[in-house]
Design an enzyme around this catalytic site. Structure first.
Site, PDB file in Angstrom:
ATOM      1  N   TYR A   6     -27.150  27.717  31.557  1.00  0.00           N
ATOM      2  CA  TYR A   6     -26.753  27.219  32.873  1.00  0.00           C
ATOM      3  C   TYR A   6     -27.925  27.349  33.842  1.00  0.00           C
ATOM      4  CZ  TYR A   6     -26.302  31.834  35.129  1.00  0.00           C
ATOM      5  OH  TYR A   6     -26.566  33.069  35.666  1.00  0.00           O
ATOM      6  N   ILE A  65     -33.092  28.353  14.119  1.00  0.00           N
ATOM      7  CA  ILE A  65     -33.262  27.108  14.871  1.00  0.00           C
ATOM      8  C   ILE A  65     -34.740  26.942  15.185  1.00  0.00           C
ATOM      9  CG2 ILE A  65     -32.622  25.815  16.934  1.00  0.00           C
ATOM     10  CD1 ILE A  65     -30.037  27.548  16.976  1.00  0.00           C
ATOM     11  N   VAL A  81     -36.559  29.223  25.244  1.00  0.00           N
ATOM     12  CA  VAL A  81     -35.691  28.056  25.114  1.00  0.00           C
ATOM     13  C   VAL A  81     -34.589  28.301  24.078  1.00  0.00           C
ATOM     14  CG1 VAL A  81     -35.613  25.672  24.274  1.00  0.00           C
ATOM     15  CG2 VAL A  81     -37.376  26.362  25.914  1.00  0.00           C
ATOM     16  N   GLY A  82     -34.947  28.850  22.932  1.00  0.00           N
ATOM     17  CA  GLY A  82     -33.968  29.043  21.866  1.00  0.00           C
ATOM     18  C   GLY A  82     -32.814  29.933  22.269  1.00  0.00           C
ATOM     19  N   GLY A  83     -33.119  31.073  22.848  1.00  0.00           N
ATOM     20  CA  GLY A  83     -32.069  31.992  23.277  1.00  0.00           C
ATOM     21  C   GLY A  83     -31.234  31.438  24.400  1.00  0.00           C
ATOM     22  N   HIS A  84     -31.903  30.756  25.324  1.00  0.00           N
ATOM     23  CA  HIS A  84     -31.199  30.195  26.477  1.00  0.00           C
ATOM     24  C   HIS A  84     -30.168  29.155  26.028  1.00  0.00           C
ATOM     25  CE1 HIS A  84     -30.690  29.196  30.706  1.00  0.00           C
ATOM     26  NE2 HIS A  84     -30.889  27.926  30.431  1.00  0.00           N
ATOM     27  N   ASN A 121     -24.100  34.906  27.028  1.00  0.00           N
ATOM     28  CA  ASN A 121     -25.508  35.270  26.934  1.00  0.00           C
ATOM     29  C   ASN A 121     -25.899  36.519  27.712  1.00  0.00           C
ATOM     30  OD1 ASN A 121     -26.782  33.769  25.020  1.00  0.00           O
ATOM     31  ND2 ASN A 121     -28.132  32.681  26.421  1.00  0.00           N
ATOM     32  N   TYR A 122     -24.967  37.103  28.462  1.00  0.00           N
ATOM     33  CA  TYR A 122     -25.280  38.395  29.086  1.00  0.00           C
ATOM     34  C   TYR A 122     -25.134  39.545  28.096  1.00  0.00           C
ATOM     35  CZ  TYR A 122     -25.393  36.207  33.700  1.00  0.00           C
ATOM     36  OH  TYR A 122     -25.707  35.431  34.788  1.00  0.00           O
TER      37      TYR A 122
END
Length: 380
Positions: free
Chosen positions: A59, A110, A50-53, A343-344
């Protein structure tokens, strides 16, 4: 962070607190255990954290209806460099803005997010159909880029190209349309037969199910797989891969797709995924969050190559194939700047080495400058 995975769902307020170490699959499963009418708009890979996403925007298949994950974040808890626990009010709006889409960099640690849940019908519809080059794929692809961002916002209809062998053993292009719709199959067929008849969708292609079952389907599991598979933290595949991205802002012609298909066949294991934008994504300001890819984008393009061979030589070969495909796409995609999905983590583009406040300032300056540049180009 791996073990910070608590999830507390409030049906009364239609919200949830989720710790950053939880996976998307765990979040989806916990929501569905409480209600079959609530969900959260995020990605289709259940083992993603969740944090990284959320740090990169987040999206997923409901973004045309509800926007990104970060568009549905209400509050957050962050531990700063002094070990102080801050929430949205105490950290201030600038920092809250930065951690909801500005990338997983050193703004702080976070700890958790408070998310706004969204309403979904008890029945949603999915389908997974394929079309090959020999089935008039060039015409289908051209129509897709003309309508994909304008279709009903309850509909997410991506188009994914890869290279396969035909019945004669010759290379050909295949498109997979793995689709999600917030409604029943009758309405879905009516929409697509009206707005995208080239696809040739039949009601028999469609499958009705619950939202949580659609998450399992979209992940690629066989029909009937129990939903508790979403609790697994083991990815379905563990292999080397390279991903790059682009944004399409003008429709591609038939001749353009012919060129793209030929280049794909020249290279190995090429996959191009066109994920449609429009809908809610076009309604939210590009300044609302540090995610500028809003109005004006037809689709995000994902270039992906997976391989099984190990070693430096194989890695270099496949990386080069992806870079070549990216280069071939230059005439068709966004320009000045050529946009990319954060995020890629495409290191071909470069890296960031600014300090904390420098990162926040650079984010806001870049966003405002990019927006001004876009408007000047549009007017010019």
């Amino acid at each position: 962070m791996f073990n910070l995975r608590s999830i507390n769902v409030s049906l009364e307020h239609e919200t949830a607190w989720v710790q950053a170490g939880a996976t998307l699959g765990e979040l989806y499963y916990r929501i569905a255990k409480k209600s079959n009418k609530l969900a959260f708009p995020a990605g289709a890979c259940p083992t993603v954290g969740v944090g990284g996403h959320i740090s990169g925007g987040g999206y997923g298949i409901m973004m045309r209806k509800y926007g990104l994950s970060v568009d549905n974040i209400i509050d957050a808890e962050l531990i700063d460099v002094n070990g102080k626990l801050l929430n949205r009010k105490s950290m201030g709006e600038d920092l809250f803005w930065a951690i909801t889409g500005g990338g997983g960099v050193s703004f702080g640690v976070i700890f958790s997010y408070k998310i706004k849940l969204v309403r979904v019908p008890e029945v949603v519809t999915v389908f997974n159909i394929e079309r090959t080059y020999e089935q008039n794929l060039t015409t289908i692809a051209q129509k897709w880029v003309q309508v994909a961002d304008k279709l009903d916002k309850d509909l997410f209809l991506p188009m994914i190209f890869d290279v396969v062998n035909d019945t004669n053993g010759e290379k050909t292009i295949r498109a997979v349309f793995r689709t999600f719709y917030l409604g029943n199959s009758t309405n879905l067929v009516a929409i697509l037969n009206k707005d995208f008849p080239e696809l040739g969708l039949l009601k028999s292609d469609c499958i009705e199910m619950s939202w949580i079952e659609s998450v399992v389907f979209y992940t690629g599991f066989p029909l009937g797989t129990p939903t508790n598979v979403l609790l697994s933290r083991t990815p379905q595949r563990l292999n080397p891969l390279k991903i790059k991205s682009d944004y399409l802002q003008k429709a591609i012609s038939k001749q353009g797709f012919e060129f793209i298909f030929e280049k794909m066949k020249e290279l190995e294991k090429q996959m191009l995924a066109f994920n449609p934008y429009g809908g809610r994504m076009s309604e939210i300001s590009e300044f609302a969050k540090p995610f500028p890819h809003r109005s004006g984008n037809i689709t995000k393009i994902r270039y992906e190559v997976n391989w099984d061979e190990l070693g430096v030589e194989a890695t270099s070969r496949y990386l080069n194939f992806t870079r070549l495909m990216y280069e071939y796409m230059t005439p068709f995609v966004s320009k000045n700047p050529r946009e990319a999905f954060l995020n890629y983590r495409d290191l071909d583009i470069g890296i960031n080495s600014h300090g904390l406040m420098g990162r926040i300032v650079m984010l806001k300056v870049w966003f405002m400058g990019t927006s001004i540049l876009k408007r000047q180009i549009t007017r010019g």
